[in-house]
Design a protein around this motif. Structure first.
Motif, PDB file in Angstrom:
ATOM      1  N   GLY A  94     -18.800   1.305  54.952  1.00 22.55           N
ATOM      2  CA  GLY A  94     -19.925   0.436  54.665  1.00 22.55           C
ATOM      3  C   GLY A  94     -20.965   1.143  53.810  1.00 22.55           C
ATOM      4  N   GLY A  95     -21.950   0.371  53.365  1.00 22.38           N
ATOM      5  CA  GLY A  95     -23.005   0.953  52.560  1.00 22.38           C
ATOM      6  C   GLY A  95     -23.803  -0.114  51.850  1.00 22.38           C
TER       7      GLY A  95
ATOM      8  N   GLY B 131     -22.013  -8.652  43.471  1.00 21.70           N
ATOM      9  CA  GLY B 131     -20.868  -8.547  42.574  1.00 21.70           C
ATOM     10  C   GLY B 131     -20.060  -7.282  42.747  1.00 21.70           C
ATOM     11  N   GLY B 132     -20.575  -6.358  43.532  1.00 17.63           N
ATOM     12  CA  GLY B 132     -19.891  -5.093  43.740  1.00 17.63           C
ATOM     13  C   GLY B 132     -18.776  -5.181  44.765  1.00 17.63           C
ATOM     14  N   SER B 133     -18.162  -4.036  45.030  1.00 21.98           N
ATOM     15  CA  SER B 133     -17.021  -3.967  45.933  1.00 21.98           C
ATOM     16  C   SER B 133     -17.191  -2.840  46.942  1.00 21.98           C
ATOM     17  CB  SER B 133     -15.730  -3.726  45.144  1.00 21.98           C
ATOM     18  OG  SER B 133     -15.456  -4.771  44.247  1.00 21.98           O
ATOM     19  N   LEU B 134     -16.572  -3.020  48.072  1.00 18.98           N
ATOM     20  CA  LEU B 134     -16.478  -1.982  49.089  1.00 18.98           C
ATOM     21  C   LEU B 134     -15.113  -2.083  49.747  1.00 18.98           C
ATOM     22  CD1 LEU B 134     -19.912  -2.193  50.973  1.00 18.98           C
ATOM     23  CD2 LEU B 134     -19.119  -0.291  49.569  1.00 18.98           C
TER      24      LEU B 134
ATOM     25  N   ILE C 145     -23.212  -6.366  59.898  1.00 14.75           N
ATOM     26  CA  ILE C 145     -22.438  -5.279  60.488  1.00 14.75           C
ATOM     27  C   ILE C 145     -21.002  -5.780  60.597  1.00 14.75           C
ATOM     28  CG2 ILE C 145     -22.098  -3.767  62.461  1.00 14.75           C
ATOM     29  CD1 ILE C 145     -25.078  -4.081  63.071  1.00 14.75           C
ATOM     30  N   TYR C 146     -20.070  -4.978  60.125  1.00 14.37           N
ATOM     31  CA  TYR C 146     -18.654  -5.350  60.124  1.00 14.37           C
ATOM     32  C   TYR C 146     -17.927  -4.571  61.224  1.00 14.37           C
ATOM     33  CZ  TYR C 146     -19.154  -8.057  55.881  1.00 14.37           C
ATOM     34  OH  TYR C 146     -19.527  -9.020  54.952  1.00 14.37           O
ATOM     35  N   TYR C 147     -17.159  -5.304  62.003  1.00 20.40           N
ATOM     36  CA  TYR C 147     -16.427  -4.738  63.130  1.00 20.40           C
ATOM     37  C   TYR C 147     -14.929  -5.002  62.968  1.00 20.40           C
ATOM     38  CZ  TYR C 147     -21.009  -5.069  65.452  1.00 20.40           C
ATOM     39  OH  TYR C 147     -22.339  -4.971  65.790  1.00 20.40           O
TER      40      TYR C 147
ATOM     41  N   THR D 122     -19.769  -1.033  61.079  1.00 24.08           N
ATOM     42  CA  THR D 122     -20.317  -0.344  59.919  1.00 24.08           C
ATOM     43  C   THR D 122     -21.180  -1.329  59.136  1.00 24.08           C
ATOM     44  OG1 THR D 122     -19.756   1.006  57.963  1.00 24.08           O
ATOM     45  CG2 THR D 122     -18.282  -0.829  58.466  1.00 24.08           C
ATOM     46  N   GLN D 123     -22.341  -0.874  58.715  1.00 24.36           N
ATOM     47  CA  GLN D 123     -23.294  -1.761  58.059  1.00 24.36           C
ATOM     48  C   GLN D 123     -22.930  -1.949  56.584  1.00 24.36           C
ATOM     49  OE1 GLN D 123     -26.307  -3.356  59.286  1.00 24.36           O
ATOM     50  NE2 GLN D 123     -26.146  -4.363  57.285  1.00 24.36           N
ATOM     51  N   VAL D 124     -22.919  -3.200  56.171  1.00 23.15           N
ATOM     52  CA  VAL D 124     -22.749  -3.553  54.762  1.00 23.15           C
ATOM     53  C   VAL D 124     -23.994  -4.296  54.326  1.00 23.15           C
ATOM     54  CG1 VAL D 124     -21.464  -4.978  53.126  1.00 23.15           C
ATOM     55  CG2 VAL D 124     -20.242  -3.640  54.850  1.00 23.15           C
ATOM     56  N   THR D 125     -24.623  -3.805  53.275  1.00 22.93           N
ATOM     57  CA  THR D 125     -25.822  -4.445  52.738  1.00 22.93           C
ATOM     58  C   THR D 125     -25.599  -4.724  51.257  1.00 22.93           C
ATOM     59  OG1 THR D 125     -27.211  -3.247  54.312  1.00 22.93           O
ATOM     60  CG2 THR D 125     -28.304  -4.267  52.422  1.00 22.93           C
TER      61      THR D 125
END
Length: 128
Positions: free
Chosen positions: A9-10, A15-18, A93-95, A122-125
């Motif tokens: 996460g981050g 438009g971006g990717s993770l 937050i992704y679980y 994990t946090q996704v912002t």
């Protein structure tokens, strides 16, 4: 009892990717269906996508179709969530979680109470 740990996460711009990872320890992840869920601030936890133990079946919620891809590498005891074209509304937050019985449930693939072991998230912002 095994543990699940999410990572990847981050903070990313619209438009971006993770790529998120869900890695298991002290358990053999290939025995389980695995789901990805998310919970935004002040909202209920929702299911995004799930994959069966062999990786040949997946089910996507509408919010994930066309943008997110789930995959797994059982040799690495890891399930991945590739997220593209991210939007601010994906902030959460992704679980990851494993199902309770080691089976694929096509009638309710992301029902929360079908999943028994959860990571801490994990946090996704996603910034606008």
């Amino acid at each position: 009892q095994g543990q699940l740990v999410e990572s990847g996460g981050g903070l990313v711009q619209t438009g971006g990717s993770l790529r998120l990872s869900c890695t298991a320890s002290e358990m053999d992840l290939k025995e389980w269906t695995v789901g990805w869920f998310r919970q935004a601030l002040a909202k209920a936890r929702e299911g995004i996508v799930t994959i069966n133990n062999d990786g040949d079946k997946q089910w996507y919620a509408d919010s994930a179709k066309g943008r997110f891809t789930i995959s797994r590498d059982n040799a690495k005891n890891t399930v991945y969530l590739q997220m593209n074209s991210l939007k601010p509304e994906d902030t959460a937050i992704y679980y990851c979680a494993t199902d309770r019985w080691g089976v694929w449930n096509p009638s309710a693939p992301l029902r929360l109470d079908n999943f028994g072991s959860w990571g801490r998230g994990t946090q996704v912002t996603v910034s606008s």
